[in-house]
Design a protein around this motif. Structure first.
Motif, PDB file in Angstrom:
ATOM      1  N   VAL B   8      25.015 123.840  46.139  1.00  0.00           N
ATOM      2  CA  VAL B   8      24.550 124.789  47.160  1.00  0.00           C
ATOM      3  C   VAL B   8      24.208 123.990  48.410  1.00  0.00           C
ATOM      4  N   ILE B   9      24.796 124.407  49.532  1.00  0.00           N
ATOM      5  CA  ILE B   9      24.478 123.784  50.819  1.00  0.00           C
ATOM      6  C   ILE B   9      23.595 124.765  51.580  1.00  0.00           C
ATOM      7  N   ILE B  10      22.459 124.283  52.073  1.00  0.00           N
ATOM      8  CA  ILE B  10      21.565 125.172  52.817  1.00  0.00           C
ATOM      9  C   ILE B  10      21.661 124.825  54.301  1.00  0.00           C
ATOM     10  N   GLY B  11      22.235 125.730  55.056  1.00  0.00           N
ATOM     11  CA  GLY B  11      22.416 125.503  56.493  1.00  0.00           C
ATOM     12  C   GLY B  11      23.883 125.324  56.834  1.00  0.00           C
ATOM     13  N   ALA B  12      24.324 126.018  57.895  1.00  0.00           N
ATOM     14  CA  ALA B  12      25.728 125.904  58.324  1.00  0.00           C
ATOM     15  C   ALA B  12      25.820 125.409  59.762  1.00  0.00           C
ATOM     16  N   GLY B  13      25.058 124.362  60.046  1.00  0.00           N
ATOM     17  CA  GLY B  13      25.204 123.644  61.316  1.00  0.00           C
ATOM     18  C   GLY B  13      26.205 122.521  61.109  1.00  0.00           C
ATOM     19  N   PRO B  14      26.250 121.541  62.012  1.00  0.00           N
ATOM     20  CA  PRO B  14      27.232 120.459  61.863  1.00  0.00           C
ATOM     21  C   PRO B  14      27.153 119.731  60.521  1.00  0.00           C
ATOM     22  N   ALA B  15      25.935 119.450  60.029  1.00  0.00           N
ATOM     23  CA  ALA B  15      25.816 118.710  58.769  1.00  0.00           C
ATOM     24  C   ALA B  15      26.277 119.550  57.581  1.00  0.00           C
ATOM     25  N   GLY B  16      25.813 120.784  57.522  1.00  0.00           N
ATOM     26  CA  GLY B  16      26.162 121.662  56.409  1.00  0.00           C
ATOM     27  C   GLY B  16      27.644 121.996  56.384  1.00  0.00           C
ATOM     28  N   MET B  17      28.204 122.302  57.564  1.00  0.00           N
ATOM     29  CA  MET B  17      29.638 122.626  57.621  1.00  0.00           C
ATOM     30  C   MET B  17      30.479 121.421  57.227  1.00  0.00           C
ATOM     31  N   ILE B 118      22.047 120.036  45.486  1.00  0.00           N
ATOM     32  CA  ILE B 118      21.605 120.759  46.673  1.00  0.00           C
ATOM     33  C   ILE B 118      21.791 119.867  47.890  1.00  0.00           C
ATOM     34  N   VAL B 119      22.428 120.403  48.921  1.00  0.00           N
ATOM     35  CA  VAL B 119      22.496 119.685  50.195  1.00  0.00           C
ATOM     36  C   VAL B 119      21.644 120.472  51.187  1.00  0.00           C
ATOM     37  N   ILE B 120      20.520 119.881  51.582  1.00  0.00           N
ATOM     38  CA  ILE B 120      19.641 120.535  52.552  1.00  0.00           C
ATOM     39  C   ILE B 120      20.089 120.112  53.949  1.00  0.00           C
ATOM     40  N   ALA B 121      20.590 121.060  54.693  1.00  0.00           N
ATOM     41  CA  ALA B 121      21.096 120.762  56.044  1.00  0.00           C
ATOM     42  C   ALA B 121      20.461 121.755  57.010  1.00  0.00           C
ATOM     43  N   THR B 122      19.129 121.800  56.970  1.00  0.00           N
ATOM     44  CA  THR B 122      18.421 122.825  57.743  1.00  0.00           C
ATOM     45  C   THR B 122      18.037 122.366  59.144  1.00  0.00           C
ATOM     46  N   GLY B 123      18.490 121.153  59.512  1.00  0.00           N
ATOM     47  CA  GLY B 123      18.406 120.727  60.904  1.00  0.00           C
ATOM     48  C   GLY B 123      17.011 120.528  61.448  1.00  0.00           C
ATOM     49  N   ALA B 124      16.921 120.783  62.743  1.00  0.00           N
ATOM     50  CA  ALA B 124      15.688 120.476  63.452  1.00  0.00           C
ATOM     51  C   ALA B 124      15.184 121.698  64.195  1.00  0.00           C
ATOM     52  N   MET B 125      13.990 121.572  64.721  1.00  0.00           N
ATOM     53  CA  MET B 125      13.445 122.603  65.614  1.00  0.00           C
ATOM     54  C   MET B 125      12.848 121.880  66.809  1.00  0.00           C
ATOM     55  N   GLU B 126      12.601 122.613  67.883  1.00  0.00           N
ATOM     56  CA  GLU B 126      11.984 121.954  69.028  1.00  0.00           C
ATOM     57  C   GLU B 126      10.520 121.687  68.740  1.00  0.00           C
ATOM     58  N   ARG B 127      10.044 120.580  69.247  1.00  0.00           N
ATOM     59  CA  ARG B 127       8.626 120.265  69.078  1.00  0.00           C
ATOM     60  C   ARG B 127       7.801 121.357  69.777  1.00  0.00           C
TER      61      ARG B 127
END
Lengths: 102, 468
Positions: B8-17, B118-127
């Protein structure tokens, strides 16, 4: 407040915010559509009753919460518009008496 | 019946895709759960729809954004188990069969999947940038404005002010200039002398020279525009009656005031650690990026075997590095599932690691040029830190005086971090404020524990979980 680059496009989707009908395009998020209609004030904060609006637009700040089709606390920045959606502003703390009235 | 899968990959940004593309290319299968309604993550948000419906906007949205289409195209054609609009709200560690359980909510219905990897690819958020008045409607982040720009083709229509420091500020300003949208002012908060300090890292940055070239172009574009840029800005305040109306700030002890309708704040980005904290993984504090990130090895695996964290969620390094890291995790999983041989695996890994090393060359330069602000620990007393429970910096400092030793105790005293955002907005700031007040390093102060469900759920969803 936000404006669309292309106001001429046919806004085929109609949604309702507290009784007012708003035009939207496919793929737009509920939060964007409200802001394009000049609505920045999405809800009252439960602690101080002060108005709040979108801050992050990516699902982490939980400031754009609205009621969508009867379900409260929906993140308006993550939900794409659907025709006929009924959106309501959230008013601070929910009271049991409010629910009894409906 | 519970669905049981390999990955299961969580997140479909550059890392997840990228992880998904790698896994599917060699015959593997993965389920991709993504909170958003379209692939792309934050950086490539809505790229496919922009290309289809608003291609004229691509010219000013920029080539870095357009580049995302390369990933989404492959992703959409291969990832048959892509589940958009899926909010993961809990991960349970291995059960007796050696599997992980992932719980997620999709269109108001919760489901459970069992998985080996599990691949967690949930990225970042702005500070989050606490300043007095930042809870007023109209105060947003730079990323928020950019998000609306990409996703919905809309721009702030009134007086717009950008405030902060970081590549994203330059990028948004350049996009708005390109689109012909006026910006009233840019308030640059980066401290004096950052450029000279960053020069030390210039040689390594040359290995990722295209970023330097892009940055130079963005800066030039802003200089050539008629946007008023204030440098060395401090003491930014927002005020207004029910919405943002006024800004005040200082430049070298001189006070300035502006009328504004939208303020876009930005002070860099942070790994989104909600899931990795939930799993109780070890986290380290990065003094340079002033944020916590989970500890991972060179192929992204955490101390929990089979759990990988790739992309900005493992430490902010940008979209291209995220793509290489996603591919590396993907290939490791393929080999463990015996889709490919070890020798084949190593060949691909070495290639991606080399490219990642070059790409990461820009980071020390960027992180020094736009240093993460230390001043969050020193915000004025009246500043709200926890937006949900409306807890001010003064209240946090007060409980520290009474002996409160860390963020988790502060929760119990004040409820900060216990509101609807579950500490996402105040977590880092609480650590910073307590660190200053306690005169301890942020690493020793620690961070909020995260508990499930990490997204608000209706009781009905939990009750009906086993029916789905």
């Amino acid at each position: 407040m936000f404006d669309r680059f292309n106001e001429n496009k046919n806004c085929l989707i109609k949604i309702e915010f507290d009784g007012t009908v708003l035009d939207a395009l496919e793929g737009e998020m509920v939060a964007s559509v409200l802001m394009a209609a000049g609505i920045m004030n999405f809800r009252d904060a439960p602690v101080s009753n002060t108005p709040r609006g979108p801050y992050c637009m990516m699902g982490v700040c939980f400031e754009c919460l609205v009621e969508i089709d009867g379900v409260g606390h929906q993140q308006a920045c993550l939900v794409p518009v659907r025709s006929g959606m009924s959106i309501k502003r959230e008013k601070a703390k929910r009271l049991i008496s409010d629910d009894l009235v409906c | 019946m519970t669905l049981c899968v390999d990955v299961v990959i969580i997140g479909a940004g550059p890392a997840g895709m990228s992880a998904s593309n790698m896994i599917h290319e060699y015959g593997g299968r993965a389920v991709i759960l993504d909170e958003q309604s379209e692939p792309g993550g934050q950086i490539y948000k809505a790229i496919d729809r922009v290309m289809r419906d608003r291609p004229n906007e691509l010219s000013w949205l920029g080539s870095a954004y357009h580049d995302g289409a390369r990933l989404t195209k492959k992703f959409r054609s291969q990832a048959k188990d892509y589940q958009p609009g899926s909010m993961v709200w809990h991960i349970e560690c291995r059960n007796l069969d050696g599997l992980y359980n992932i719980f997620y909510s999709q269109a108001g219905v919760s489901k459970k999947i069992e998985t080996k990897y599990i691949v967690i690819a949930t990225g970042a958020m702005e500070r989050p940038v606490p300043i007095p008045g930042w809870t007023l409607p109209g105060v947003m982040t730079v990323g928020a404005v950019q998000s609306v720009l990409k996703n919905s083709g809309m721009y702030p229509s009134g007086k717009l002010v950008l405030a902060g420091a970081g590549p994203l500020v330059l990028q948004l300003a350049s996009q708005l200039i390109g689109a012909g949208i006026s910006i009233l002012a840019i308030l640059d908060t980066s401290p004096k002398g950052s450029f000279l300090k960053a020069l030390r890292h210039f040689p390594r940055a040359l290995f990722a020279g295209d970023y330097l070239y892009k940055g130079w172009n963005l800066t030039n574009k802003i200089m050539q525009s008629n946007i008023k840029v204030y440098r060395n800005v401090t003491e930014l305040n927002a005020s207004g009656d029910g919405r943002l109306q006024n800004l005040s700030f200082k430049v070298n002890e001189t006070k300035h005031c502006l009328k504004a309708d939208t303020l876009a704040l930005h002070e860099g980005i942070l790994p989104n650690v909600q899931l990795t904290r939930l799993l109780d993984l070890e986290h380290v504090w990065s003094p340079r990026q002033r944020s916590f990130s989970p500890v991972v090895n060179s192929w992204g695996e955490t101390s929990l075997s089979g759990v990988f964290v790739v992309g900005d969620g493992a430490g902010v390094s940008g979209a291209r590095t995220a793509e290489y890291s996603g591919a590396i995790a993907g290939i490791i999983i393929l080999e463990r599932l015996e889709y490919i041989k070890e020798s084949q695996r190593d060949l691909i890994i070495e290639d991606r690691k080399f490219r990642r090393l070059l790409d990461e060359g820009i980071r020390p330069f960027l992180d020094t040029l736009f240093p993460a602000p230390e001043r969050i620990g020193e915000v004025p007393d009246k500043t709200i830190i926890c937006r949900c429970e409306e807890i001010t910096a003064a209240e946090i400092r007060e409980v520290v005086k009474k002996g409160c030793s860390g963020p988790n105790q502060a929760k119990a005293f004040l409820r900060c971090g216990m509101g609807i955002c579950q500490g996402r907005m105040c977590g880092t700031s609480v650590t910073e404020v307590m660190s200053k007040a306690l005169e301890k390093k942020p690493a020793d102060v620690g961070a909020f524990r995260v508990r499930p469900p990490i997204k608000p759920l209706s009781l009905e969803e939990i009750v009906t979980l086993n029916d789905n």
